[in-house]
Design a protein around this motif. Structure first.
Motif, PDB file in Angstrom:
ATOM      1  N   LEU A 258     -21.523 -54.423  41.373  1.00  0.00           N
ATOM      2  CA  LEU A 258     -22.880 -54.753  40.813  1.00  0.00           C
ATOM      3  C   LEU A 258     -23.759 -54.032  41.976  1.00  0.00           C
ATOM      4  O   LEU A 258     -23.996 -54.600  43.060  1.00  0.00           O
ATOM      5  CB  LEU A 258     -23.422 -56.153  40.594  1.00  0.00           C
ATOM      6  N   ILE A 259     -24.698 -53.080  41.533  1.00  0.00           N
ATOM      7  CA  ILE A 259     -25.601 -52.459  42.479  1.00  0.00           C
ATOM      8  C   ILE A 259     -26.989 -53.060  42.002  1.00  0.00           C
ATOM      9  O   ILE A 259     -27.588 -52.670  40.659  1.00  0.00           O
ATOM     10  CB  ILE A 259     -25.530 -51.177  42.632  1.00  0.00           C
ATOM     11  N   LEU A 260     -27.707 -53.489  43.026  1.00  0.00           N
ATOM     12  CA  LEU A 260     -29.410 -54.135  42.714  1.00  0.00           C
ATOM     13  C   LEU A 260     -29.949 -52.990  43.530  1.00  0.00           C
ATOM     14  O   LEU A 260     -29.886 -52.823  44.766  1.00  0.00           O
ATOM     15  CB  LEU A 260     -29.507 -55.465  43.341  1.00  0.00           C
ATOM     16  N   ARG A 261     -30.900 -52.548  42.641  1.00  0.00           N
ATOM     17  CA  ARG A 261     -31.802 -51.323  43.306  1.00  0.00           C
ATOM     18  C   ARG A 261     -33.158 -51.760  43.307  1.00  0.00           C
ATOM     19  O   ARG A 261     -33.593 -52.119  42.194  1.00  0.00           O
ATOM     20  CB  ARG A 261     -31.692 -49.990  42.648  1.00  0.00           C
ATOM     21  N   ASP A 262     -33.841 -51.774  44.554  1.00  0.00           N
ATOM     22  CA  ASP A 262     -35.323 -52.260  44.476  1.00  0.00           C
ATOM     23  C   ASP A 262     -36.195 -50.813  45.097  1.00  0.00           C
ATOM     24  O   ASP A 262     -35.846 -50.178  45.925  1.00  0.00           O
ATOM     25  CB  ASP A 262     -35.213 -53.118  45.753  1.00  0.00           C
ATOM     26  N   ASP A 263     -36.985 -50.598  43.858  1.00  0.00           N
ATOM     27  CA  ASP A 263     -37.747 -49.365  44.040  1.00  0.00           C
ATOM     28  C   ASP A 263     -39.101 -49.607  43.562  1.00  0.00           C
ATOM     29  O   ASP A 263     -39.492 -50.144  42.462  1.00  0.00           O
ATOM     30  CB  ASP A 263     -37.319 -48.338  43.293  1.00  0.00           C
ATOM     31  N   ARG A 264     -40.168 -49.201  44.648  1.00  0.00           N
ATOM     32  CA  ARG A 264     -41.434 -49.511  44.611  1.00  0.00           C
ATOM     33  C   ARG A 264     -41.924 -50.935  43.983  1.00  0.00           C
ATOM     34  O   ARG A 264     -42.489 -51.204  42.730  1.00  0.00           O
ATOM     35  CB  ARG A 264     -42.146 -48.703  43.433  1.00  0.00           C
ATOM     36  N   ALA A 265     -41.464 -52.003  44.364  1.00  0.00           N
ATOM     37  CA  ALA A 265     -41.591 -53.457  44.072  1.00  0.00           C
ATOM     38  C   ALA A 265     -41.046 -53.894  42.888  1.00  0.00           C
ATOM     39  O   ALA A 265     -41.417 -54.965  42.567  1.00  0.00           O
ATOM     40  CB  ALA A 265     -43.137 -53.638  44.316  1.00  0.00           C
ATOM     41  N   HIS A 268     -33.770 -53.067  39.672  1.00  0.00           N
ATOM     42  CA  HIS A 268     -32.967 -52.299  38.602  1.00  0.00           C
ATOM     43  C   HIS A 268     -31.379 -52.740  38.998  1.00  0.00           C
ATOM     44  O   HIS A 268     -31.049 -52.711  40.021  1.00  0.00           O
ATOM     45  CB  HIS A 268     -33.125 -50.750  38.628  1.00  0.00           C
ATOM     46  N   LEU A 269     -30.746 -52.924  37.798  1.00  0.00           N
ATOM     47  CA  LEU A 269     -29.240 -53.319  37.902  1.00  0.00           C
ATOM     48  C   LEU A 269     -28.371 -52.198  37.548  1.00  0.00           C
ATOM     49  O   LEU A 269     -28.670 -51.464  36.417  1.00  0.00           O
ATOM     50  CB  LEU A 269     -28.929 -54.394  37.287  1.00  0.00           C
ATOM     51  N   HIS A 270     -27.393 -51.935  38.164  1.00  0.00           N
ATOM     52  CA  HIS A 270     -26.386 -50.929  37.863  1.00  0.00           C
ATOM     53  C   HIS A 270     -24.885 -51.412  38.031  1.00  0.00           C
ATOM     54  O   HIS A 270     -24.755 -52.151  38.907  1.00  0.00           O
ATOM     55  CB  HIS A 270     -26.388 -49.587  38.699  1.00  0.00           C
ATOM     56  N   ILE A 289     -35.829 -58.880  40.241  1.00  0.00           N
ATOM     57  CA  ILE A 289     -34.588 -59.626  40.171  1.00  0.00           C
ATOM     58  C   ILE A 289     -34.525 -60.165  41.568  1.00  0.00           C
ATOM     59  O   ILE A 289     -34.156 -59.397  42.502  1.00  0.00           O
ATOM     60  CB  ILE A 289     -33.445 -58.845  39.718  1.00  0.00           C
ATOM     61  N   ASP A 290     -34.519 -61.553  42.014  1.00  0.00           N
ATOM     62  CA  ASP A 290     -34.309 -61.981  43.183  1.00  0.00           C
ATOM     63  C   ASP A 290     -33.008 -62.020  43.660  1.00  0.00           C
ATOM     64  O   ASP A 290     -32.703 -61.662  44.769  1.00  0.00           O
ATOM     65  CB  ASP A 290     -34.865 -63.493  43.263  1.00  0.00           C
ATOM     66  N   GLU A 291     -32.032 -62.411  42.655  1.00  0.00           N
ATOM     67  CA  GLU A 291     -30.619 -62.443  42.796  1.00  0.00           C
ATOM     68  C   GLU A 291     -29.862 -62.269  41.828  1.00  0.00           C
ATOM     69  O   GLU A 291     -30.420 -62.369  40.543  1.00  0.00           O
ATOM     70  CB  GLU A 291     -30.326 -63.968  43.149  1.00  0.00           C
ATOM     71  N   ALA A 292     -28.772 -61.611  41.853  1.00  0.00           N
ATOM     72  CA  ALA A 292     -27.828 -61.248  40.660  1.00  0.00           C
ATOM     73  C   ALA A 292     -26.382 -61.626  41.105  1.00  0.00           C
ATOM     74  O   ALA A 292     -26.022 -61.166  42.298  1.00  0.00           O
ATOM     75  CB  ALA A 292     -28.209 -59.561  40.216  1.00  0.00           C
ATOM     76  N   ALA A 293     -25.437 -61.796  40.225  1.00  0.00           N
ATOM     77  CA  ALA A 293     -23.976 -62.130  40.354  1.00  0.00           C
ATOM     78  C   ALA A 293     -23.252 -61.870  39.085  1.00  0.00           C
ATOM     79  O   ALA A 293     -23.472 -62.256  38.063  1.00  0.00           O
ATOM     80  CB  ALA A 293     -23.844 -63.428  41.063  1.00  0.00           C
ATOM     81  N   PRO A 294     -22.030 -61.105  39.161  1.00  0.00           N
ATOM     82  CA  PRO A 294     -21.227 -60.843  38.076  1.00  0.00           C
ATOM     83  C   PRO A 294     -20.594 -62.168  37.825  1.00  0.00           C
ATOM     84  O   PRO A 294     -20.133 -62.970  38.660  1.00  0.00           O
ATOM     85  CB  PRO A 294     -20.392 -59.884  38.608  1.00  0.00           C
ATOM     86  N   ARG A 295     -20.321 -62.340  36.402  1.00  0.00           N
ATOM     87  CA  ARG A 295     -19.284 -63.599  36.129  1.00  0.00           C
ATOM     88  C   ARG A 295     -18.087 -62.981  35.684  1.00  0.00           C
ATOM     89  O   ARG A 295     -17.973 -61.988  35.212  1.00  0.00           O
ATOM     90  CB  ARG A 295     -20.210 -64.518  35.361  1.00  0.00           C
ATOM     91  N   PRO A 296     -16.976 -63.921  35.502  1.00  0.00           N
ATOM     92  CA  PRO A 296     -15.834 -63.748  35.038  1.00  0.00           C
ATOM     93  C   PRO A 296     -16.133 -63.130  33.572  1.00  0.00           C
ATOM     94  O   PRO A 296     -17.019 -63.798  32.824  1.00  0.00           O
ATOM     95  CB  PRO A 296     -14.802 -64.785  35.177  1.00  0.00           C
ATOM     96  N   GLY A 297     -15.520 -62.186  33.082  1.00  0.00           N
ATOM     97  CA  GLY A 297     -15.647 -61.311  31.834  1.00  0.00           C
ATOM     98  C   GLY A 297     -16.700 -60.527  31.569  1.00  0.00           C
ATOM     99  O   GLY A 297     -16.836 -59.593  30.734  1.00  0.00           O
TER     100      GLY A 297
END
Length: 588
Positions: A258-265, A268-270, A289-297
């Motif tokens: 899971l990639i969290l991209r921070d661009d111009r404030a 974006h998630l990929h 998005i302050d935090e992000a985490a994948p879940r099972p599934g």
């Protein structure tokens, strides 16, 4: 609802961090919430829905972790909020508290890493030394690592056979190296990309026996993910054509990132599939998005907000994951972007305007802490409070800020403080020219590094500001260095090219106390009596100089650290700042 009631309601509204979950018991999660009026740790069983408050400390709790088996909750207990203490743990289902390593002396926390075998690695800093200890709770811990330059434990493999350590042994804490060792301390591998290019460990693959370590490197002038096998030395760099700094996490099966991209404030998630190298965008609302985490599934949970919308914990399956309880925070105004050409390149700023009143507005420049942080289009009760009070709010991502590549972040060479303020002055000129800000009603304000820049700005740019508000500031770099915690001494040395004894001219040239006689605007200073990051003694010296020169000032002290975790104290401090600004800057 009146303006004052509205902004106070935003601070009192229940907020929470993204729940983290146990790798081998994904139904068990922990999070921190301010539901009781201060930030504490909670346990959440996703199967039964049961929620239990784990900690209840006078100054709140800032750090917590859940072991991979879901059996134990760890948290850091400091003394009166001074960020100096020891780690404790408690069974997930409740029970007596246990000190994790009773034989170790207290210290400043540098992180904790936990394995499914019960082994814990704990980072400490005290008395000029950085240490990492390894052991099982209830048994004697032994020293795994020690050095006078900053170091911290970055991760541990699930089976406890590999420990990743970030360190500044090569003299550059701002650009650390990454080393992997075995429990006996023997080195397995190391990544060191040389001056100006750090490598930061994130986490081992969440699969027992998997040696791959996820890290961030700076080889292409921004943070990008890297998958590294420290045993074979194999490396795989993950490259995205899209701009912005990157962060990453493992999916549960270790086959994707899971990639969290921070661009111009904005965020974006990929999803990046390691097998085929396929990159897929994940749709999320416009905002941060302050935090992000994948879940099972395969679904992803994330904490989202925008300048106008309060935080919410969402899932990519379309559901709200959990509600923090209590009344929701009132909405605020959307954020506008402003780009200004500065002497070091294009400066990105964020502007929030009052819903009522006519431009040009009384305006507060809120300078972010850091310096290696940046302002974003995220919900901020502080920004909203100023807007409700009739002020426009300008936030500048000056040189030194993250989120705009490593060259922008590392631009603070030789003229620390003055570089940032040159960018602030350029943005000030533009918002005045555009009729947004009234040049006679401009307040310079900030906390931590932003508080430092406020003091420095009032002394070096006295004609630009009508008033100043500095919370937990650095007023004298040399005195601060003498009293601050070990990690910040290491940061100071990296930033200035040495200690105050080695670089006295640089420390003096960048210290607000050097220019205190030039301050002409009324000044409010807020300081924590137990602050170990911006110590109180150097603020006392600065205030004494203000009094000596007959400068108008107020000092407010509170019994806490850098920033309070208690909601009532946060409200009291914002109310004090708004009253001070109104007294010295007329509002319509």
């Amino acid at each position: 609802m009146k303006a004052e009631e509205r902004w106070q309601a935003r601070f009192r509204a229940s907020r929470m961090t993204l729940p983290s979950w146990a790798r081998q018991a994904p139904h068990r999660s922990i999070y921190r919430s301010n539901a009781t009026g201060k930030w504490e740790v909670y346990a959440w069983d996703r199967v039964t829905g049961a929620v239990r408050q784990v900690t209840d400390r006078p100054k709140g709790t800032a750090y917590a972790a859940l072991d991979p088996t879901g059996q134990w909750i760890y948290w850091f207990a400091d003394t009166e909020g001074d960020e100096f203490g020891v780690w404790w743990r408690q069974p997930f289902t409740g029970g007596p508290d246990q000190e994790v390593a009773p034989g170790l002396p207290p210290g400043q926390p540098g992180g904790i890493a936990l394995s499914m075998t019960g082994v814990a690695a704990i980072s400490w800093a005290s008395e000029g030394t950085f240490r990492i200890h390894l052991g099982r709770p209830g048994e004697p811990f032994r020293q795994l690592y020690e050095h006078t330059e900053a170091a911290w434990v970055a991760a541990m493999s699930l089976d406890g056979s590999l420990i990743a350590i970030n360190h500044g042994e090569y003299g550059d804490f701002r650009h650390p190296a990454l080393r992997v060792v075995r429990p006996d301390g023997s080195v397995v591998g190391e990544l060191h990309d040389g001056p100006g290019k750090g490598v930061t460990g994130l986490g081992f693959a969440p699969v027992p026996g998997d040696r791959r370590l996820l890290a961030l490197h700076e080889r292409r002038h921004r943070n990008e993910p890297l998958v590294w096998d420290p045993v074979t030395g194999e490396q795989r760099e993950i490259w995205l054509k899209d701009s912005g700094d990157l962060d990453a996490d493992w999916y549960d099966d270790g086959r994707a990132l899971l990639i969290l991209r921070d661009d111009r404030a904005r965020s974006h998630l990929h999803r990046y599939d390691l097998g085929g190298g396929t990159l897929t965008s994940i749709e999320t609302p416009h905002g941060v998005i302050d935090e992000a985490a994948p879940r099972p599934g395969g679904q992803v949970e994330y904490s989202w907000s925008s300048g106008s919308r309060p935080p919410v914990i969402r899932s990519t399956n379309g559901q709200v994951v959990v509600n923090s309880g209590g009344p929701a925070a009132p909405h605020s105004v959307p954020v506008e972007d402003l780009d200004v050409e500065g002497e070091g390149g294009r400066i990105h700023a964020l502007i929030s305007k009052p819903e009522h009143g006519l431009a040009p507005y009384p305006t507060v420049f809120l300078l972010h802490s850091g310096p290696t942080m940046h302002d974003r289009d995220a919900f901020s009760p502080t920004v909203a409070a100023w807007v409700d009070a009739g002020f426009a709010v300008v936030r500048v991502n000056y040189r030194g800020s993250t989120g705009y590549g490593t060259a922008w972040r590392d631009a603070l060479h030789g003229d620390v403080g003055h570089i940032e303020l040159a960018d602030v002055a350029a943005v000030r000129q533009r918002v005045v020219e555009r009729g947004i800000a009234d040049p006679a009603r401009l307040v310079l304000a900030g906390s931590a590094w932003g508080g430092y820049l406020t003091l420095l700005g009032l002394g070096t740019q006295p004609d630009l500001w009508a008033a100043g508000i500095a919370a937990a500031p650095i007023a004298c770099h040399q005195t601060s260095y003498e009293d601050e915690v070990e990690s910040l001494r290491a940061y100071h040395r990296a930033l200035f090219g040495g200690s105050p004894d080695e670089q006295p001219e640089r420390y003096a040239a960048s210290s607000p106390i050097t220019y205190v006689d030039r301050v002409s605007a009324p000044l409010l200073i807020l300081a924590g009596e137990n602050d170990t990051r911006c110590p109180f003694r150097q603020i006392e010296k600065y205030v004494a100089k203000l009094a000596e020169h007959g400068r108008e000032h107020e000092l407010y002290t509170y019994d806490a650290i850098h920033g309070s975790l208690v909601v009532s104290e946060q409200i009291a401090q914002i109310a004090l700042q708004l009253d001070f600004a109104r007294k010295h800057v007329k509002t319509r």
